[in-house]
Design a protein around this motif. Structure first.
Motif, PDB file in Angstrom:
ATOM      1  N   GLY A   1     -10.283  -0.711  -6.028  1.00 58.66           N
ATOM      2  CA  GLY A   1     -10.817  -1.678  -5.076  1.00 58.66           C
ATOM      3  C   GLY A   1     -10.718  -1.125  -3.667  1.00 58.66           C
ATOM      4  N   ARG A   2     -10.956  -2.011  -2.713  1.00 54.52           N
ATOM      5  CA  ARG A   2     -11.042  -1.543  -1.333  1.00 54.52           C
ATOM      6  C   ARG A   2     -10.518  -2.609  -0.369  1.00 54.52           C
ATOM      7  N   ILE A   3      -9.721  -2.139   0.582  1.00 52.45           N
ATOM      8  CA  ILE A   3      -9.331  -2.995   1.699  1.00 52.45           C
ATOM      9  C   ILE A   3     -10.178  -2.559   2.897  1.00 52.45           C
TER      10      ILE A   3
ATOM     11  N   SER B   1      -1.134  -6.856 -18.581  1.00 47.66           N
ATOM     12  CA  SER B   1      -0.111  -5.838 -18.839  1.00 47.66           C
ATOM     13  C   SER B   1       0.362  -5.240 -17.514  1.00 47.66           C
ATOM     14  N   ALA B   2       1.209  -4.237 -17.606  1.00 48.27           N
ATOM     15  CA  ALA B   2       1.682  -3.574 -16.388  1.00 48.27           C
ATOM     16  C   ALA B   2       0.527  -2.823 -15.729  1.00 48.27           C
ATOM     17  N   HIS B   3       0.439  -2.960 -14.420  1.00 49.30           N
ATOM     18  CA  HIS B   3      -0.560  -2.233 -13.649  1.00 49.30           C
ATOM     19  C   HIS B   3       0.116  -1.648 -12.418  1.00 49.30           C
ATOM     20  N   GLY B   4      -0.567  -0.730 -11.780  1.00 49.20           N
ATOM     21  CA  GLY B   4      -0.088  -0.194 -10.515  1.00 49.20           C
ATOM     22  C   GLY B   4      -1.056  -0.569  -9.412  1.00 49.20           C
ATOM     23  N   PHE B   5      -0.561  -0.521  -8.195  1.00 50.62           N
ATOM     24  CA  PHE B   5      -1.426  -0.712  -7.021  1.00 50.62           C
ATOM     25  C   PHE B   5      -1.045   0.390  -6.050  1.00 50.62           C
ATOM     26  N   LYS B   6      -1.956   1.312  -5.827  1.00 48.52           N
ATOM     27  CA  LYS B   6      -1.646   2.440  -4.949  1.00 48.52           C
ATOM     28  C   LYS B   6      -2.675   2.516  -3.837  1.00 48.52           C
ATOM     29  N   ILE B   7      -2.181   2.565  -2.620  1.00 47.12           N
ATOM     30  CA  ILE B   7      -3.077   2.648  -1.463  1.00 47.12           C
ATOM     31  C   ILE B   7      -2.394   3.450  -0.361  1.00 47.12           C
TER      32      ILE B   7
ATOM     33  N   CYS C   1      -5.406   1.514  -9.546  1.00 44.37           N
ATOM     34  CA  CYS C   1      -4.288   1.349 -10.476  1.00 44.37           C
ATOM     35  C   CYS C   1      -3.770   2.730 -10.854  1.00 44.37           C
ATOM     36  N   ASP C   2      -2.469   2.946 -10.660  1.00 41.97           N
ATOM     37  CA  ASP C   2      -1.893   4.247 -11.013  1.00 41.97           C
ATOM     38  C   ASP C   2      -0.910   4.127 -12.167  1.00 41.97           C
ATOM     39  N   GLU C   3      -1.064   3.061 -12.942  1.00 40.63           N
ATOM     40  CA  GLU C   3      -0.235   2.878 -14.140  1.00 40.63           C
ATOM     41  C   GLU C   3      -1.210   2.794 -15.308  1.00 40.63           C
ATOM     42  N   PHE C   4      -1.157   3.766 -16.232  1.00 43.18           N
ATOM     43  CA  PHE C   4      -2.151   3.759 -17.307  1.00 43.18           C
ATOM     44  C   PHE C   4      -2.086   2.444 -18.079  1.00 43.18           C
TER      45      PHE C   4
ATOM     46  N   ALA D   1     -11.576  -7.521  -5.694  1.00 42.51           N
ATOM     47  CA  ALA D   1     -11.609  -6.060  -5.639  1.00 42.51           C
ATOM     48  C   ALA D   1     -11.841  -5.564  -4.227  1.00 42.51           C
ATOM     49  N   CYS D   2     -12.232  -6.462  -3.349  1.00 39.84           N
ATOM     50  CA  CYS D   2     -12.475  -6.075  -1.967  1.00 39.84           C
ATOM     51  C   CYS D   2     -11.933  -7.159  -1.044  1.00 39.84           C
ATOM     52  N   VAL D   3     -11.107  -6.743  -0.093  1.00 43.86           N
ATOM     53  CA  VAL D   3     -10.467  -7.712   0.798  1.00 43.86           C
ATOM     54  C   VAL D   3     -10.602  -7.226   2.233  1.00 43.86           C
ATOM     55  N   THR D   4     -10.980  -8.132   3.104  1.00 44.56           N
ATOM     56  CA  THR D   4     -11.055  -7.802   4.529  1.00 44.56           C
ATOM     57  C   THR D   4      -9.799  -8.298   5.235  1.00 44.56           C
ATOM     58  N   VAL D   5      -9.205  -7.438   6.056  1.00 43.74           N
ATOM     59  CA  VAL D   5      -7.984  -7.805   6.797  1.00 43.74           C
ATOM     60  C   VAL D   5      -8.131  -7.324   8.239  1.00 43.74           C
TER      61      VAL D   5
END
Ligand SMILES: [Cu+2]
Length: 171
Positions: free
Chosen positions: A147-149, A99-105, A134-137, A80-84
């Protein structure tokens, strides 16, 4: 009479052109989406391959590029948290465990579905915290799926290959 036939023929020709163009562009689009996805075996997702727990998080390849491996599942992102590092191209490879999920950042978004890997290229311009969600219900816990980058300067970046690694984003 001739004029009517001509008009009818013209309508058929125009319709065919429009239909053909739409079919062609949607085929191209589908091919493009498929190109960007790899298949992954849901049954062995955690056991071997690129999404084993020890391979989740951000890692830097020997030749430089940084890749994040992430799994979306109800109702968490792992990790849920990644350092880059900030200011460099980051490749995110994400798949779903259920199931289907979204990833929005920050201006980018992708969908992820079980059995496929979705890849997106990101860049975080400055050392800062970037929230994603997640932006996919996907069910009753959807609203809490986030989460957080954490982008840090190059010399602070330490790749973490642990899904539940050290506290991330703490001051
Ligand atoms: Cu969701």
């Amino acid at each position: 009479m001739h004029t009517e036939n001509f008009r009818a023929a013209l309508v058929v020709v125009i319709f065919s052109l429009v239909y053909g163009t739409l079919r062609f562009s949607s085929t191209l689009q589908a091919a493009h989406i498929l190109d960007r996805r790899d298949r992954v075996d849901l049954a062995t997702l955690h056991l071997h391959g690129e999404f084993v727990e020890s391979n989740l998080g951000a890692a830097r390849a020997a030749d430089g590029p940084v890749t994040i491996h992430m799994i979306a599942e109800k109702y968490v992102f792992v990790p849920a948290c990644v350092t880059v590092p900030a200011g460099v191209p980051i490749r995110l490879r994400i798949t779903s465990a259920d199931s289907a999920h979204g990833f929005k950042i920050a201006g980018s978004e992708v969908k992820t579905v079980p059995g496929s890997v979705t890849e997106i290229h990101l860049r975080f311009p400055a050392a800062d915290k970037y929230e994603f969600y997640c932006d996919e219900f996907c069910g009753p816990g959807h609203h809490a799926m986030m989460g957080r980058i954490v982008a840090v300067s190059e010399n602070q970046f330490q790749p973490q290959n642990s899904a539940r690694g050290a506290a991330c984003g703490q001051p």
